[in-house]
Design a protein around this motif. Sequence first.
Motif, PDB file in Angstrom:
ATOM      1  N   SER A   8       0.306  -1.355  -0.056  1.00 26.71           N
ATOM      2  CA  SER A   8      -0.253   0.064   0.114  1.00 26.71           C
ATOM      3  C   SER A   8       0.846   1.185   0.290  1.00 26.71           C
ATOM      4  O   SER A   8       1.909   1.364   0.521  1.00 26.71           O
ATOM      5  N   GLY A   9       0.439   2.273  -0.127  1.00 20.39           N
ATOM      6  CA  GLY A   9       0.775   3.636   0.196  1.00 20.39           C
ATOM      7  C   GLY A   9       2.349   3.888  -1.268  1.00 20.39           C
ATOM      8  O   GLY A   9       2.189   2.685  -2.424  1.00 20.39           O
ATOM      9  N   PRO A  10       3.431   4.126  -0.974  1.00 20.01           N
ATOM     10  CA  PRO A  10       4.917   3.912  -1.836  1.00 20.01           C
ATOM     11  C   PRO A  10       4.897   2.898  -1.951  1.00 20.01           C
ATOM     12  O   PRO A  10       5.354   3.095  -3.712  1.00 20.01           O
ATOM     13  N   ALA A  55       3.454   0.333  -3.320  1.00 21.36           N
ATOM     14  CA  ALA A  55       1.947  -0.393  -3.475  1.00 21.36           C
ATOM     15  C   ALA A  55       1.968  -1.276  -5.239  1.00 21.36           C
ATOM     16  O   ALA A  55       3.455  -0.693  -5.668  1.00 21.36           O
ATOM     17  N   ASN A  99       8.115   4.731  -8.438  1.00 22.83           N
ATOM     18  CA  ASN A  99       7.847   4.153  -7.705  1.00 22.83           C
ATOM     19  C   ASN A  99       8.625   3.120  -7.641  1.00 22.83           C
ATOM     20  O   ASN A  99       8.127   1.889  -6.988  1.00 22.83           O
TER      21      ASN A  99
END
Length: 227
Positions: free
Chosen positions: A91-93, A95, A106
């Motif tokens: 989740s978040g950065p 993911a 990412n």
Amino acid sequence: MPTIAIIGAGPGLGLALARTFGSKGFSVALIARNREKLDALVDTLAGGGITAAAFPADVLDRPSLTAALEAVAERFGGIDVLEYSPADATSGPLAPVDVRNAAPENVQPQIEYYLYGAMTATAAVLPAMVASGAGTIIVTTGAGSIYPVPMFGNITPGGAALRNWALNLGHALSADGSGVHVAHVAIGVWITDQAPEGVASMTADEIAPLYWELATDRAVHELVVRK
């Protein structure tokens, strides 16, 4: 009594590793972000007669990770085995994205999470291991660090970088005659007993003994867990 420090300890593989090494006479240091969850694991292990302690730290917070490992060494008199397997973060950065959408913004968090976290942890324990002429460092990734898994297109570069660095470090330390063993585990199965039909899986209790074999067989530098 020898000590294993498990980074990314949780109720799955981390607990199974703690039980496996604890049953062989190791003290167990559990490192993860959540103190409450770690304390619950310590209580569970104590119920099985295993000496364990919690050391909260975040692998993305390098000073806290270093401080936790220094506290482990002070508490138990040293660290004989370091196991780096930060829990899956999706989740978040962190993911996952398809490889078609992988981009520096990412992928970089995955490099921080896998490679830089492991580098930080290793820097905290390696000098003492080299000084004593013994020690084992095991890093864990998904099998995407070796084989194509396009759905984890931003995660696999971080795992592949960690694998490359760990194998290179192991080669260098072996050539130096340091006595320190470095190994990589690539997990290519779901760690569960309730996987969807047709999906390869193993339980944490099935996988954990493989780490003991890896830690005690210094000729093996890489293990791929697949069915």
